[in-house]
Design a protein around this motif. Structure first.
Motif, short mmCIF file in Angstrom:
data_model
loop_
_atom_site.label_atom_id
_atom_site.label_comp_id
_atom_site.label_asym_id
_atom_site.label_seq_id
_atom_site.Cartn_x
_atom_site.Cartn_y
_atom_site.Cartn_z
N LYS A 2 0.85 -1.19 0.00
CA LYS A 2 0.00 0.00 0.00
C LYS A 2 0.88 1.24 0.00
CE LYS A 2 -2.29 -1.80 3.46
NZ LYS A 2 -3.17 -1.93 4.62
N LEU A 4 0.72 5.55 -0.26
CA LEU A 4 -0.05 6.79 -0.18
C LEU A 4 0.81 7.91 -0.73
CD1 LEU A 4 -2.46 8.49 0.89
CD2 LEU A 4 -1.28 8.54 3.11
N ARG A 35 2.70 3.58 -9.79
CA ARG A 35 1.85 2.41 -9.56
C ARG A 35 2.10 1.34 -10.61
NH1 ARG A 35 -1.91 -0.30 -11.39
NH2 ARG A 35 -2.30 1.12 -13.12
N ASP A 45 0.08 -7.48 -4.84
CA ASP A 45 -0.82 -6.44 -5.31
C ASP A 45 -0.34 -5.08 -4.84
OD1 ASP A 45 -2.49 -8.24 -6.53
OD2 ASP A 45 -3.84 -8.41 -4.81
N CYS A 47 -1.66 -1.23 -4.09
CA CYS A 47 -2.75 -0.28 -3.91
C CYS A 47 -2.11 1.09 -3.72
CB CYS A 47 -3.58 -0.65 -2.69
SG CYS A 47 -4.79 0.61 -2.23
N LEU A 48 -2.32 2.00 -4.67
CA LEU A 48 -1.77 3.35 -4.55
C LEU A 48 -2.92 4.33 -4.43
CD1 LEU A 48 1.23 4.93 -6.23
CD2 LEU A 48 -0.94 6.16 -6.30
N VAL A 49 -2.89 5.13 -3.38
CA VAL A 49 -3.92 6.15 -3.17
C VAL A 49 -3.28 7.51 -3.45
CG1 VAL A 49 -5.45 7.25 -1.48
CG2 VAL A 49 -5.14 4.76 -1.48
N LEU A 72 -5.69 3.80 5.84
CA LEU A 72 -5.03 2.97 4.84
C LEU A 72 -3.91 2.11 5.42
CD1 LEU A 72 -4.85 2.31 1.79
CD2 LEU A 72 -3.21 4.19 1.60
N PRO A 74 -0.60 2.65 5.13
CA PRO A 74 0.29 2.40 4.00
C PRO A 74 1.66 1.89 4.42
CG PRO A 74 0.18 4.74 4.45
CD PRO A 74 -0.82 4.08 5.36
N ASP A 75 2.23 1.06 3.58
CA ASP A 75 3.61 0.63 3.81
C ASP A 75 4.55 1.79 3.53
OD1 ASP A 75 3.05 -2.24 4.25
OD2 ASP A 75 2.32 -2.12 2.18
N THR A 77 4.62 6.10 2.39
CA THR A 77 3.95 7.37 2.17
C THR A 77 4.94 8.28 1.45
OG1 THR A 77 2.61 7.14 4.17
CG2 THR A 77 2.82 9.35 3.25
N SER A 129 4.53 3.36 8.69
CA SER A 129 4.68 3.75 7.30
C SER A 129 6.06 4.36 7.08
CB SER A 129 3.61 4.77 6.90
OG SER A 129 3.68 5.06 5.53
#
Length: 157
Positions: A2, A4, A35, A45, A47-49, A72, A74-75, A77, A129
């Motif tokens: 993940k 962010l 991404r 997988d 996931c990019l926000v 989220l 995220p891993d 940021t 993160s």
């Protein structure tokens, strides 16, 4: 994985000046390019926000982005902020995002910028993160000449 991304309008699609022609579509933005690159090179997988916004400053980090970290988890940021913080407010065509910035020039001082980043870094790291800070994008010389002192401010952070 993940990711962010928190940034200003450099991470968004945009129209060409004075037209309705798309100069940069979403596929060309750096968050979307990142991404695709991550998806192509990792088996997990991705996931990019994308939390980039027009006129976004480091003040957003302490005014609400903590919610995104909590939600989220995220891993990674990625922060791409700072140019809007320090850019002269006089003559801008867009209002600041936060009422605290009304009437201020620049909207965020170099010391506030550093403090906002440090507070956010401490918080994001405490939630697991890893934070990656991207340097401000280069500014064309014509803009630096129009805004005396901008180059010095940009390099001070």
């Amino acid at each position: 994985m993940k990711v962010l991304v928190i940034g200003d309008s450099y991470g968004l699609p945009r129209y060409a000046k004075n037209s309705f022609n798309v100069e940069l579509d979403y596929a060309g933005t750096y968050p979307e390019q990142l991404r695709r690159m991550l998806s192509a090179n990792f088996t997990e997988d991705v996931c990019l926000v994308n939390r980039c916004r027009h006129a976004n400053t480091s003040l957003s980090l302490i005014k609400g982005e903590a919610n995104e970290i909590e939600f989220l988890r995220p891993d990674y940021t990625i922060l791409q902020l700072g140019l809007v913080d320090l850019w002269p407010a006089e003559g801008r065509k867009i209002w600041p995002l936060y009422s605290e910035q009304y009437g201020r020039d620049p909207w965020v001082t170099p010391d506030e910028y550093k403090n906002n980043l440090q507070l956010f870094l401490n918080f994001a790291n405490s939630r697991g993160s890893k934070v990656i800070v991207i340097n401000n994008p280069p500014v064309e010389k014509v803009h630096l000449l129009k805004h005396a002192g901008l180059e010095k401010k940009d390099r001070s952070v």
